[in-house]
Design an enzyme around this catalytic site. Sequence first.
Site, PDB file in Angstrom:
ATOM      1  CG  ASP A  56       1.821   9.057   0.035  1.00  0.00           C
ATOM      2  OD1 ASP A  56       2.607   8.305   1.300  1.00  0.00           O
ATOM      3  OD2 ASP A  56       1.988   8.701  -1.229  1.00  0.00           O
ATOM      4  CE  LYS A 109       2.056   8.357  -3.630  1.00  0.00           C
ATOM      5  NZ  LYS A 109       2.321   7.113  -3.274  1.00  0.00           N
ATOM      6  CD  GLU A 130       4.628   5.419  -5.669  1.00  0.00           C
ATOM      7  OE1 GLU A 130       4.995   4.013  -4.341  1.00  0.00           O
ATOM      8  OE2 GLU A 130       4.008   6.071  -5.090  1.00  0.00           O
ATOM      9  CD  GLU A 146       4.418  -0.825  -4.320  1.00  0.00           C
ATOM     10  OE1 GLU A 146       5.069  -1.697  -3.642  1.00  0.00           O
ATOM     11  OE2 GLU A 146       3.831  -0.027  -4.356  1.00  0.00           O
ATOM     12  CE  LYS A 204       7.821   6.759  -3.453  1.00  0.00           C
ATOM     13  NZ  LYS A 204       7.233   7.015  -2.331  1.00  0.00           N
ATOM     14  CB  SER A 224      10.586   8.260  -2.710  1.00  0.00           C
ATOM     15  OG  SER A 224       9.072   9.206  -2.255  1.00  0.00           O
ATOM     16  CE1 TYR A 280       1.211   4.513   0.887  1.00  0.00           C
ATOM     17  CE2 TYR A 280      -0.257   4.492  -1.748  1.00  0.00           C
ATOM     18  CZ  TYR A 280       0.439   4.641  -0.657  1.00  0.00           C
ATOM     19  OH  TYR A 280       1.279   5.104  -1.831  1.00  0.00           O
TER      20      TYR A 280
END
Length: 327
Positions: free
Chosen positions: A2, A114, A154, A156, A196, A265, A327
Site C-alpha cells: 500500500d 488500514k 496500526e 506503530e 497491526k 502484515s 511513507y
Amino acid sequence: MDESNATCGKRLASIGLENTEANRQAFRTLLVSAPGLGNYISGAILFEETLYQSTVDGKKIVDVLAEQGIVPGIKTDKGLVPLAGSNDESWCQGLDGLASRSAAYYQQGARFAKWRTVVSIPNGPSALAVKEAAWGLARYAAISQDNGLVPIVEPEILLDGEHGIDTTFEVAQRVWAEVFFNLAENNVLFEGILLKPSMVTPGAECKERATPLQVADYTLKLLKRRVPSAVPGIMFLSGGQSEVEATLNLNAMNQSPNPWHVSFSYARALQNTCLKTWGGRPENVKAAQDALLLRASANSLAQLGKYTGEGESEEAKKGMFVKGYSY
C-alpha cells in the site's frame, strides 16, 4: 503493498527505475500474479491507485487477487503531518470525507482498510501525540465498520532511537492503553478489527540487540496486558527489520499458546529481495516472484511456529531501517 506513489518511487529508485505509473503497475502486477501466493497470503493492502488499476495484461487487480483467494484491502489514511503544539511529532490526516471514500472503496471490491499512525520515542512521546494517535485510529475504525470495511488498527512505535527494549515496552503499554480506551469510547466492535502493531524491540541505534526469544517474551507480555481477547488477529508490521529478523521474531511468538491469531502484515520484509531480484527487467519476473513466494511461505510457517531459518540468503538478512522513515 500500500505504499503511496511517493514511497513506491523510493522503492523503484533503489533499483534505478523512474517513478511512473507504468513502472508501479509492472511491480504490483508482478506481486499479485505470483503463482500460488494465495497459499500463504490472505489479504493485500492496496494504495488507491492500485485498487482501481489493471495489471499490465489488462485484468483488474482486485479480480486477480480474488482468483488467488486474497482479499483486497485499502489504505485510507492520508499520511502524516506535523502536530502543532507537540515535541516535533506528527498526526495522521484523512478523517475528512472518510465515510464516502470508504463506501466507494467497498463498491470497488475492498473488504478491509488500514490506517497507520506513528509514535516516536526519541520525541517523547508527548501525551498530546499519544492522544491524537489513539483518537484518530478509533474514529477511523468506527467509520470503517460503519461502511462494511474491517479496520486494521496500526499504532506503530517507530524503531528510531538508542533506547533499550524496556523503554519500548513502557511506551507501547501507554500507547496501546490509550488506543483500546478510545476504540471502546467510539463503540468499535473489537471482534471486527485487526491490530497491526510493531514488535517490542530495542531502538534501531541501541547497542544491545534483542534475541527473537526476548522480542517474543516482551511482545506477548504486552499483548496479554493490553489487548482484549475479543480481537481475533494480531498482524505485526516489520518496521525496518530485516526479512529474516521479522520472520524469526514472529516464529518465536508462536512457540507458546495465546488467545489470538499472531501473524504478519509485512511490506518491506516481503518485498525487498523480490524487488532487488526483479530490477525492472521482464526476464527476471519469475525469479522475483519465486523470491516473494519464499518469503511468504517462510512467514506462513512462522505464524504456525514452524520456521527454521535454514537456507536464507544474505540479502534477506540485511536490515532495512531508515532513520526518520516516512511513507
